[in-house]
Every structure is written in C-alpha cells, then in structure tokens.
Design a protein around this motif. Sequence first.
Motif, PDB file in Angstrom:
ATOM      1  N   ASN A   3      50.192  60.726  -2.160  1.00  0.00           N
ATOM      2  CA  ASN A   3      50.215  60.136  -3.490  1.00  0.00           C
ATOM      3  C   ASN A   3      51.623  59.793  -3.966  1.00  0.00           C
ATOM      4  O   ASN A   3      51.815  58.772  -4.632  1.00  0.00           O
ATOM      5  CB  ASN A   3      49.560  61.089  -4.490  1.00  0.00           C
ATOM      6  CG  ASN A   3      48.098  60.792  -4.648  1.00  0.00           C
ATOM      7  OD1 ASN A   3      47.626  59.727  -4.270  1.00  0.00           O
ATOM      8  ND2 ASN A   3      47.381  61.726  -5.206  1.00  0.00           N
ATOM      9  N   TYR A  74      42.842  66.531   1.524  1.00  0.00           N
ATOM     10  CA  TYR A  74      42.561  66.064   0.172  1.00  0.00           C
ATOM     11  C   TYR A  74      43.560  66.594  -0.854  1.00  0.00           C
ATOM     12  O   TYR A  74      43.758  65.981  -1.895  1.00  0.00           O
ATOM     13  CB  TYR A  74      41.116  66.392  -0.233  1.00  0.00           C
ATOM     14  CG  TYR A  74      40.840  67.844  -0.521  1.00  0.00           C
ATOM     15  CD1 TYR A  74      40.964  68.353  -1.799  1.00  0.00           C
ATOM     16  CD2 TYR A  74      40.416  68.704   0.478  1.00  0.00           C
ATOM     17  CE1 TYR A  74      40.693  69.674  -2.078  1.00  0.00           C
ATOM     18  CE2 TYR A  74      40.138  70.017   0.222  1.00  0.00           C
ATOM     19  CZ  TYR A  74      40.266  70.495  -1.061  1.00  0.00           C
ATOM     20  OH  TYR A  74      39.995  71.804  -1.332  1.00  0.00           O
ATOM     21  N   GLU A  75      44.218  67.701  -0.565  1.00  0.00           N
ATOM     22  CA  GLU A  75      45.160  68.256  -1.529  1.00  0.00           C
ATOM     23  C   GLU A  75      46.407  67.400  -1.675  1.00  0.00           C
ATOM     24  O   GLU A  75      47.018  67.360  -2.734  1.00  0.00           O
ATOM     25  CB  GLU A  75      45.513  69.683  -1.132  1.00  0.00           C
ATOM     26  CG  GLU A  75      44.336  70.624  -1.296  1.00  0.00           C
ATOM     27  CD  GLU A  75      44.505  71.921  -0.550  1.00  0.00           C
ATOM     28  OE1 GLU A  75      45.358  71.987   0.360  1.00  0.00           O
ATOM     29  OE2 GLU A  75      43.765  72.857  -0.870  1.00  0.00           O
ATOM     30  N   THR A  76      46.809  66.704  -0.617  1.00  0.00           N
ATOM     31  CA  THR A  76      47.992  65.852  -0.713  1.00  0.00           C
ATOM     32  C   THR A  76      47.621  64.396  -0.960  1.00  0.00           C
ATOM     33  O   THR A  76      48.391  63.663  -1.564  1.00  0.00           O
ATOM     34  CB  THR A  76      48.839  65.925   0.569  1.00  0.00           C
ATOM     35  OG1 THR A  76      48.045  65.528   1.686  1.00  0.00           O
ATOM     36  CG2 THR A  76      49.380  67.317   0.772  1.00  0.00           C
ATOM     37  N   PHE A  79      44.686  62.855  -6.169  1.00  0.00           N
ATOM     38  CA  PHE A  79      45.164  63.343  -7.447  1.00  0.00           C
ATOM     39  C   PHE A  79      44.426  64.641  -7.755  1.00  0.00           C
ATOM     40  O   PHE A  79      43.270  64.808  -7.387  1.00  0.00           O
ATOM     41  CB  PHE A  79      44.881  62.272  -8.504  1.00  0.00           C
ATOM     42  CG  PHE A  79      45.459  62.543  -9.850  1.00  0.00           C
ATOM     43  CD1 PHE A  79      46.813  62.696 -10.016  1.00  0.00           C
ATOM     44  CD2 PHE A  79      44.648  62.620 -10.961  1.00  0.00           C
ATOM     45  CE1 PHE A  79      47.354  62.931 -11.258  1.00  0.00           C
ATOM     46  CE2 PHE A  79      45.170  62.854 -12.207  1.00  0.00           C
ATOM     47  CZ  PHE A  79      46.527  63.008 -12.365  1.00  0.00           C
ATOM     48  N   ARG A  80      45.071  65.581  -8.393  1.00  0.00           N
ATOM     49  CA  ARG A  80      44.504  66.920  -8.586  1.00  0.00           C
ATOM     50  C   ARG A  80      43.129  66.898  -9.259  1.00  0.00           C
ATOM     51  O   ARG A  80      42.265  67.714  -8.952  1.00  0.00           O
ATOM     52  CB  ARG A  80      45.462  67.784  -9.383  1.00  0.00           C
ATOM     53  CG  ARG A  80      45.006  69.213  -9.501  1.00  0.00           C
ATOM     54  CD  ARG A  80      46.138  70.103  -9.977  1.00  0.00           C
ATOM     55  NE  ARG A  80      45.710  71.450 -10.147  1.00  0.00           N
ATOM     56  CZ  ARG A  80      45.710  72.365  -9.192  1.00  0.00           C
ATOM     57  NH1 ARG A  80      46.115  72.037  -7.996  1.00  0.00           N
ATOM     58  NH2 ARG A  80      45.299  73.592  -9.431  1.00  0.00           N
ATOM     59  N   ALA A  81      42.899  65.972 -10.161  1.00  0.00           N
ATOM     60  CA  ALA A  81      41.616  65.905 -10.857  1.00  0.00           C
ATOM     61  C   ALA A  81      40.488  65.457  -9.932  1.00  0.00           C
ATOM     62  O   ALA A  81      39.318  65.631 -10.254  1.00  0.00           O
ATOM     63  CB  ALA A  81      41.718  64.953 -12.041  1.00  0.00           C
ATOM     64  N   GLN A  82      40.816  64.896  -8.766  1.00  0.00           N
ATOM     65  CA  GLN A  82      39.799  64.422  -7.841  1.00  0.00           C
ATOM     66  C   GLN A  82      39.378  65.452  -6.807  1.00  0.00           C
ATOM     67  O   GLN A  82      38.443  65.213  -6.059  1.00  0.00           O
ATOM     68  CB  GLN A  82      40.292  63.168  -7.110  1.00  0.00           C
ATOM     69  CG  GLN A  82      40.334  61.942  -7.957  1.00  0.00           C
ATOM     70  CD  GLN A  82      40.722  60.727  -7.146  1.00  0.00           C
ATOM     71  OE1 GLN A  82      41.546  60.821  -6.239  1.00  0.00           O
ATOM     72  NE2 GLN A  82      40.131  59.596  -7.464  1.00  0.00           N
ATOM     73  N   HIS A  83      40.014  66.597  -6.765  1.00  0.00           N
ATOM     74  CA  HIS A  83      39.687  67.611  -5.754  1.00  0.00           C
ATOM     75  C   HIS A  83      38.248  68.088  -5.897  1.00  0.00           C
ATOM     76  O   HIS A  83      37.539  68.253  -4.904  1.00  0.00           O
ATOM     77  CB  HIS A  83      40.641  68.793  -5.845  1.00  0.00           C
ATOM     78  CG  HIS A  83      42.045  68.446  -5.456  1.00  0.00           C
ATOM     79  ND1 HIS A  83      43.051  69.381  -5.445  1.00  0.00           N
ATOM     80  CD2 HIS A  83      42.626  67.287  -5.074  1.00  0.00           C
ATOM     81  CE1 HIS A  83      44.185  68.809  -5.070  1.00  0.00           C
ATOM     82  NE2 HIS A  83      43.944  67.537  -4.846  1.00  0.00           N
ATOM     83  N   TYR A  86      35.831  65.360  -4.717  1.00  0.00           N
ATOM     84  CA  TYR A  86      35.807  65.261  -3.256  1.00  0.00           C
ATOM     85  C   TYR A  86      34.845  66.299  -2.676  1.00  0.00           C
ATOM     86  O   TYR A  86      34.002  65.977  -1.828  1.00  0.00           O
ATOM     87  CB  TYR A  86      37.220  65.461  -2.698  1.00  0.00           C
ATOM     88  CG  TYR A  86      37.275  65.534  -1.198  1.00  0.00           C
ATOM     89  CD1 TYR A  86      37.196  64.381  -0.427  1.00  0.00           C
ATOM     90  CD2 TYR A  86      37.392  66.748  -0.538  1.00  0.00           C
ATOM     91  CE1 TYR A  86      37.239  64.442   0.958  1.00  0.00           C
ATOM     92  CE2 TYR A  86      37.436  66.821   0.834  1.00  0.00           C
ATOM     93  CZ  TYR A  86      37.364  65.665   1.575  1.00  0.00           C
ATOM     94  OH  TYR A  86      37.395  65.726   2.947  1.00  0.00           O
ATOM     95  N   LEU A 112      37.085  74.073  -8.741  1.00  0.00           N
ATOM     96  CA  LEU A 112      38.234  73.181  -8.925  1.00  0.00           C
ATOM     97  C   LEU A 112      38.139  72.400 -10.224  1.00  0.00           C
ATOM     98  O   LEU A 112      39.147  71.955 -10.760  1.00  0.00           O
ATOM     99  CB  LEU A 112      38.336  72.213  -7.740  1.00  0.00           C
ATOM    100  CG  LEU A 112      38.765  72.844  -6.423  1.00  0.00           C
ATOM    101  CD1 LEU A 112      38.638  71.842  -5.291  1.00  0.00           C
ATOM    102  CD2 LEU A 112      40.184  73.362  -6.522  1.00  0.00           C
TER     103      LEU A 112
END
Length: 179
Positions: A3, A74-76, A79-83, A86, A112
């Motif tokens: 990101n 997925y963590e990198t 965006f944090r709100a999408q974890h 996912y 999450l």
Amino acid sequence: MPNIVRLIAGFVIFGSAVALMFFGFWGWGILAVFISILIIITFFYNENMLLAQWFLRKDDMPKAETFLRRITNYETQLFRAQHGYYNLLIGLIESRKAPMQSEKYFKKALALGMQMDHNIALAKLSLAGISMGKRNKREAQMYLTEAKKADKNKLLADQIKQMKDQLGMLDKQQQVRYR
C-alpha cells in the motif's frame, strides 16, 4: 504491490500532473490527475477485493477465489479496514467447500472488525449455521440474536427467519431420537 508504494506512486503521478499543467500541457495533466486519483483510490479499495466481490455477487466462486488468492499477504497489501472483509470473503468461499473449516475465517473477520452492519450480520449468520451443523443450539441461538441486532436494514431478515425455523426443527429431531 504494498500500500505504501501505491500511495507514493499516486502522489508522484499527481505531482507530475501539476507540473504538466504548469508547463501548459493541460490534456496530459488532466489525464495524469485521473490516473493518480485511480491509484490513490486503490490504496483504500484493493482491486482484487473489488473483483472478488463482483464475482461473488455473480456466484462465480472459482474466479472470486483466484482474485482473493492473488492477495498473498493481506496485512501489507490491504488497508487495515479491509482485513475483516478479506477474511469474510475467504470464509464465504470456504463455506461452499468445507463449512466447518470456514468458522475460523468468520471469527477472525469479526475480531478484526468490519464497518458495515450487514456484513457483521452475515458473518454471525454464517457462524450460526456452523453452530447448527455442530448441533450446538445455545451458540446458534446466540449468533442468530446477534445477527438480528446487527441487521438494521433487514437485508438478511428472511435468512434469519429460515435459520430460526431450522433451529426449531433441530429440537424436534433431537426429541425423536430420544424416544
């Protein structure tokens, strides 16, 4: 692509767009502004997630799975709100193959966090179905009531009602077995 790289590339292209417009190349500058906006938007909305959601709506599970598998970490990459989303999408795909294996993805998605209430309700409704499959009535009832609370727009009202009916039938099946 991570990101941070997307964000840097978006702002570099935006800066070059401003420079192009400053030197009089308005057409190229406007095109570069649109491209930079598109790149910056993919910081917040990953294209693989959007395509996977599209194919899930079209009920094309293999293609949705291929787009989700493109996200290696997925963590990198997200965006944090999408974890949470996912993990919800992975859980939905896994629930078609092996329903009992998808429980960990739904629980992780709830842990999450997700912003939309109907997605929370969907995860809890799926967990209720898994609990019913395990014949755990108390846990299934708990997840159903939480799903009903989270479903404020009544998008899943029919599915919740069907699950409650199936939960009632679960009691009748157990009574028949004991006789």
